[in-house]
Design an enzyme around this catalytic site. Sequence first.
Site, short mmCIF file in Angstrom:
data_model
loop_
_atom_site.label_atom_id
_atom_site.label_comp_id
_atom_site.label_asym_id
_atom_site.label_seq_id
_atom_site.Cartn_x
_atom_site.Cartn_y
_atom_site.Cartn_z
N ARG A 80 0.85 -1.19 0.00
CA ARG A 80 0.00 0.00 0.00
C ARG A 80 0.88 1.23 0.00
NH1 ARG A 80 -2.56 3.16 4.57
NH2 ARG A 80 -4.08 4.50 3.52
N HIS A 124 -2.79 11.11 0.27
CA HIS A 124 -2.30 10.90 1.64
C HIS A 124 -1.63 12.20 2.09
CE1 HIS A 124 -1.11 7.60 4.65
NE2 HIS A 124 -0.73 8.73 5.18
N GLU A 169 -7.61 8.82 5.60
CA GLU A 169 -7.93 9.47 6.87
C GLU A 169 -8.42 10.91 6.71
OE1 GLU A 169 -4.58 9.02 9.47
OE2 GLU A 169 -4.68 6.85 9.44
N ASN A 295 -8.03 2.20 9.40
CA ASN A 295 -6.75 2.38 10.09
C ASN A 295 -7.04 2.42 11.58
OD1 ASN A 295 -5.73 2.63 7.55
ND2 ASN A 295 -5.13 4.77 7.71
N TYR A 297 -5.31 2.22 15.53
CA TYR A 297 -4.10 2.27 16.37
C TYR A 297 -4.39 2.07 17.85
CZ TYR A 297 -1.43 3.64 12.32
OH TYR A 297 -0.81 3.64 11.10
N GLU A 348 -4.05 0.18 7.92
CA GLU A 348 -2.93 0.55 8.79
C GLU A 348 -3.16 0.03 10.20
OE1 GLU A 348 -1.79 4.67 8.96
OE2 GLU A 348 -2.14 4.95 6.82
#
Length: 442
Positions: A80, A124, A169, A295, A297, A348
Site C-alpha cells: 500500500r 495521503h 484518513e 486504520n 491504532y 494501517e
Amino acid sequence: MTIITRKDFPEYFTFGVATSSYQIEGATSADGRGPSIWDTFCREPGRISDGSSGDVACDHYHRWEEDLELISSLGVQAYRFSVAWPRVQPTGSGDINPLGLDFYERLVDGMLERGLDPYLTLYHWDLPQPLQDVGGWANRDTAYHFAEYARAVAERLGERVKSYATLNEPWCSSILSYQIGEHAPGLRNRKLALAAAHHLLLGHGEAVKVLREVVPGAAIGTVLNLNAITPATSSEQDAAAARFEDGAFNRWFLDPLLRGEYPADVWEAYGDDVPQVQPDDLETIRQPIDFLGVNYYSRSVVSADGQQQRPSDSSYTDMGWEVYPQGLSDLLLRLKADYTLPPIYITENGAAYKDTLEGSAVHDAERVAYLQTHLAEVASAVRQGVKVNGYFAWSLMDNFEWAHGYSKRFGLVYVDYGDQQRILKDSALWYRGLAGAKVPEL
Ligand SMILES: OC[C@H]1NNC[C@@H](O)[C@@H]1O
C-alpha cells in the site's frame, strides 16, 4: 499471549505493508514535482518537533527498486503506497507532469514484476500548495480538481493497480489540519475544517465516478482512521461524551459514506459551522465502494470534562497511545452491527517504539507483541463474521511521522537516516513468518 499463525486467516486474506509518498519519497523538487502544503508547513518554525521535513525522508524516490526488493523479501502479497499529487499535477490543476507519472509507472511495474499487488492511495495529505493558496480543501473546487487528478493517475496506471483508495484518513486532513492545526495547513477554524471534511468526501465521490469510468475492473474504496471509543466511567455524562466523540470522530465520515447522511446529533451541535451541502452532494458521496480501509491504532477513553483518560493498567506506545488490541475487534464488530459494509481491509495498524540498533539488529519485542495481539483480534473478528480481506502493517519502514518528524519509528524496517541503510527489525522477521507462510491446505 495468543500465538497466531497463517491458518488463523482465510486463504484469500492479503498481508501487506503500507507507506505514503510524503513520508518516504524525499526528492521534493525532482522531475517537476511542485510544492505541497507539507513542504510549506515544515518550513514554518515550530511546526515539526525536530525541525525536519520530507525533503530527503527515506530517499525512496531514488531507492525504490531496493525498497521493492525489501518488501518482496517480507513475503507479503501487497504493498500500500500513495501517489504525490504535486508530482503528477504540480499546481493541482491543469498541466500533468509526465515525469511524475513515469515514477509511479516504474514503481507499479516493479511491484508486478515481484508479484506484489499494488494498493494505491490517491491522497495521503500532500495537497499541491497552489490549491491551498485559494483555500485548499475548504474550497469546493478542490473536490473537482481531485477528481481530475484521479483521472490522470488512472488513465496512466490503469488496472495494473488492483486497488484504488481515494483518500487516507479524511479526519486528519480536515479536522486535525484545519481545526486543531497540528497538521498542514495548520489552521484553527472549525467552520473551515468542516467545509474541508465535506469537500474531501465530495472529492472522494467525484473520484469514484471517474475511477468507475476509467478502471472499471479495479477495486475502489477509501480509508478512514477509526477509534474504539469507551466512556471513562458508567456515568451518563461520560456516556454522552463518548457518544458525541464517536459521532464527531467516526460517524462524521462513516455515515455520509455508507448512509448518505451526516449524524444529526453532531450536525446540530455544530450550529453555524456546518458545511454548505449542495442537493446532490450526499448521493455523490455515498456511491457504492468495493472496500472500506480501516486504520486502527488505539482507543479513546472519554470523560465529560473532555480529558483523554489513560488507564493505569495499560501500556502505551511512543506516541502515548494506549495499547488496546480488543478495541480493534470491538470496532470491527460494531461496524458490522451498525452498517451495511463492503469488505474491510485493515489498511494501517502498527506502533511506534523507541528502537535501538544493536549491531545490525533491532530487538523490538514490544512491536512484535503489538502486531501479534492486534492480528489475533482481526482473526477473532473474522471468525465472528466480519468480512476482513487483508491487513497492512504500518509501516514498511521508519519514516517522516508528520509533526513528530523522524522522532517516532513505526517501521518493521529500521532506517538509519545517516546513510539510508535499511535494517530488518525482529518485527519484520516475525511478520515474514506469518505473511510469507504458505497457505495451509484447507
Ligand atoms: O501516525 C501513524 C500513521 N497514522 N496514519 C497515517 C500515517 O501517515 C501515520 O504515519
